[in-house]
Design an enzyme around this catalytic site. Structure first.
Site, PDB file in Angstrom:
ATOM      1  N   ASP A   9       0.847  -1.028  -0.081  1.00 12.49           N
ATOM      2  CA  ASP A   9      -0.229  -0.041   0.610  1.00 12.49           C
ATOM      3  C   ASP A   9       0.936   0.894   0.226  1.00 12.49           C
ATOM      4  O   ASP A   9       1.749   1.499   0.999  1.00 12.49           O
ATOM      5  CB  ASP A   9      -0.649  -0.286   1.078  1.00 12.49           C
ATOM      6  CG  ASP A   9      -2.134   0.865   1.607  1.00 12.49           C
ATOM      7  OD1 ASP A   9      -1.943   2.263   0.222  1.00 12.49           O
ATOM      8  OD2 ASP A   9      -3.142   0.966   2.047  1.00 12.49           O
ATOM      9  N   ASP A  45      -3.266   7.397  -3.856  1.00 11.41           N
ATOM     10  CA  ASP A  45      -3.673   6.063  -2.300  1.00 11.41           C
ATOM     11  C   ASP A  45      -3.520   4.753  -3.111  1.00 11.41           C
ATOM     12  O   ASP A  45      -5.329   4.678  -3.864  1.00 11.41           O
ATOM     13  CB  ASP A  45      -4.505   6.533  -1.360  1.00 11.41           C
ATOM     14  CG  ASP A  45      -4.139   5.586  -0.498  1.00 11.41           C
ATOM     15  OD1 ASP A  45      -3.278   4.650  -0.635  1.00 11.41           O
ATOM     16  OD2 ASP A  45      -4.541   5.664   0.546  1.00 11.41           O
ATOM     17  N   HIS A 102     -11.474   5.692   1.361  1.00 13.30           N
ATOM     18  CA  HIS A 102     -11.723   7.835   2.608  1.00 13.30           C
ATOM     19  C   HIS A 102     -11.817   8.452   1.110  1.00 13.30           C
ATOM     20  O   HIS A 102     -10.966   8.322   0.448  1.00 13.30           O
ATOM     21  CB  HIS A 102     -10.311   7.775   3.198  1.00 13.30           C
ATOM     22  CG  HIS A 102      -9.524   7.156   3.228  1.00 13.30           C
ATOM     23  ND1 HIS A 102      -8.686   7.703   2.273  1.00 13.30           N
ATOM     24  CD2 HIS A 102      -8.836   5.872   3.199  1.00 13.30           C
ATOM     25  CE1 HIS A 102      -7.243   7.405   1.918  1.00 13.30           C
ATOM     26  NE2 HIS A 102      -7.734   5.822   2.011  1.00 13.30           N
ATOM     27  N   HIS A 159      -7.467  11.454   5.391  1.00 14.26           N
ATOM     28  CA  HIS A 159      -8.605  11.123   5.176  1.00 14.26           C
ATOM     29  C   HIS A 159      -9.711  12.055   6.211  1.00 14.26           C
ATOM     30  O   HIS A 159      -9.501  12.216   7.673  1.00 14.26           O
ATOM     31  CB  HIS A 159      -8.399   9.409   6.393  1.00 14.26           C
ATOM     32  CG  HIS A 159      -7.313   8.496   6.058  1.00 14.26           C
ATOM     33  ND1 HIS A 159      -6.170   8.386   6.972  1.00 14.26           N
ATOM     34  CD2 HIS A 159      -8.529   7.607   6.074  1.00 14.26           C
ATOM     35  CE1 HIS A 159      -5.771   7.563   6.209  1.00 14.26           C
ATOM     36  NE2 HIS A 159      -7.352   6.868   5.831  1.00 14.26           N
ATOM     37  N   GLU A 168     -10.842   1.127  -0.636  1.00 15.15           N
ATOM     38  CA  GLU A 168     -10.114  -0.169  -1.356  1.00 15.15           C
ATOM     39  C   GLU A 168     -11.287  -1.145  -0.491  1.00 15.15           C
ATOM     40  O   GLU A 168     -10.872  -1.450   0.732  1.00 15.15           O
ATOM     41  CB  GLU A 168      -9.252   0.234   0.291  1.00 15.15           C
ATOM     42  CG  GLU A 168      -9.693   1.729   1.222  1.00 15.15           C
ATOM     43  CD  GLU A 168      -7.463   1.268   1.579  1.00 15.15           C
ATOM     44  OE1 GLU A 168      -6.869   1.345   2.231  1.00 15.15           O
ATOM     45  OE2 GLU A 168      -7.924   3.156   1.974  1.00 15.15           O
ATOM     46  N   GLU A 195      -6.866  -1.371  -4.157  1.00 18.66           N
ATOM     47  CA  GLU A 195      -7.250   0.326  -3.699  1.00 18.66           C
ATOM     48  C   GLU A 195      -7.050   1.171  -5.498  1.00 18.66           C
ATOM     49  O   GLU A 195      -5.772   1.370  -5.573  1.00 18.66           O
ATOM     50  CB  GLU A 195      -6.584   0.931  -2.674  1.00 18.66           C
ATOM     51  CG  GLU A 195      -6.908   2.043  -2.250  1.00 18.66           C
ATOM     52  CD  GLU A 195      -6.147   2.580  -0.853  1.00 18.66           C
ATOM     53  OE1 GLU A 195      -4.961   2.362  -0.789  1.00 18.66           O
ATOM     54  OE2 GLU A 195      -6.443   3.596  -0.274  1.00 18.66           O
TER      55      GLU A 195
HETATM   56 MN    MN Z   1      -4.113   2.677   0.874  1.00 19.82          MN
HETATM   57 MN    MN Z   2      -5.944   4.231   1.689  1.00 17.62          MN
END
Ligand code: MN
Ligand code: MN
Length: 292
Positions: A82, A93, A154, A162, A187, A277
């Site tokens: 990640d 992200d 998020h 976030h 995600e 994600e």
């Molecule tokens: Mn992530």
């Molecule tokens: Mn994330």
């Protein structure tokens, strides 16, 4: 909405995820792999939005390895990679799951991946959060697994990883609707276990909770805020201080609640977890920023 910066961040995050994925091999030092990926980010036009996380098997998220730990990838490991980057604070992200067992976890990986695909199609204006969660849940349950309910996608905003709304991984009844131009990291997590995570030990991933006057660690805090603002960071990224100053500063800041050490997130029954994600801009045609 700074689409240009978001697109640039998305492209870099996506490309580095592909790069990082190839480094995950049996016998490799996990911390060295993490460092290589972070160095790739540091040498790009973007900056890391948080420390590169590699979480294995029943660890769902927030695991951070350094080379000194000496941990290596083992045969059979299910690794979640990640990573996120930002360009001038605009964040992308993304994450993927790598199976070192061959294909034992093929369906588990497909479950989170397919759920993500479904969810991305629903990232349109007026779409209700509960319906996106429902779509994710249906795909994962269809494979015979459980979505991890206490993890969610998020919204991202500049220098805020976030922010605002969450995208649930199940139908949580939330009828709030998406608006054009919002940016989200979506995600889904799929698990063979209980469908929830619990907090484990400290990860070594930190975040500033709020600025306040401190007696010790003032320079360290200033450095952190100037370089990372409110984004998560690693102590290993801070080079300007000697060990004593850095360590005593961190200890004081942590004890006084100025910085927070994120706990690792572990599947509640110790079972395996997969994750997929992407970061997406809400629109009639959603723009998946991290797709390469
Ligand atoms: Mn992530
Ligand atoms: Mn994330």
């Amino acid at each position: 909405m700074n689409l240009r910066e978001y697109r640039e961040a998305g492209k870099i995050a996506g490309e580095i995820l592909v790069y990082g994925k190839k480094l995950i091999k049996e016998g490799e030092n996990i911390g060295e792999v993490t460092k290589k990926i972070e160095n790739k980010i540091f040498s790009s036009k973007a900056k890391p939005a948080f420390p590169v996380q590699i979480s294995l098997n029943n660890a769902a998220a927030h695991c951070y390895y350094t080379p000194e730990m000496g941990e290596v990838f083992k045969e059979g490991d299910l690794a979640k990679l990640d990573l996120g980057v930002h360009v001038k604070g605009f964040i992308a992200d993304n994450a993927c799951t790598v199976d070192l067992s061959g294909d034992d976890n093929l369906d588990l990986i497909r479950a989170s991946k397919d759920a993500l695909k479904e969810a991305l199609n629903l990232m349109t204006p007026g779409s209700k959060l509960k319906n996106i969660g429902k779509a994710i849940e249906e795909v994962i349950v269809g494979y015979g697994f459980k979505p991890v309910k206490n993890l969610s996608g998020h919204e991202v905003e500049d220098y805020n990883l976030h922010a605002g709304m969450n995208i649930p991984n199940y139908d949580n009844g939330n009828a709030a609707e998406l608006e054009e131009g919002q940016v989200f990291a979506v995600e889904p997590f799929a698990s063979t276990g209980a469908g929830k995570v619990e907090e484990g030990k400290d990860s070594g991933i930190y975040k500033v909770m709020g600025l306040k006057k401190v007696r010790v660690g003032r320079d360290v805090l200033k450095y952190i805020y100037e370089n990372f603002r409110g984004l998560p960071f690693s102590k290993t990224w801070i080079k300007d201080f000697d060990d004593f100053k850095l360590n005593s500063g961190f200890r004081f800041l942590e004890q006084n609640g100025v910085i927070h050490n994120y706990p690792q997130l572990m599947e509640a029954k110790g079972e395996k977890v997969s994750q997929a994600e992407h970061t997406v801009v809400v629109g009639e045609k959603p723009i998946v920023l991290t797709k390469v």
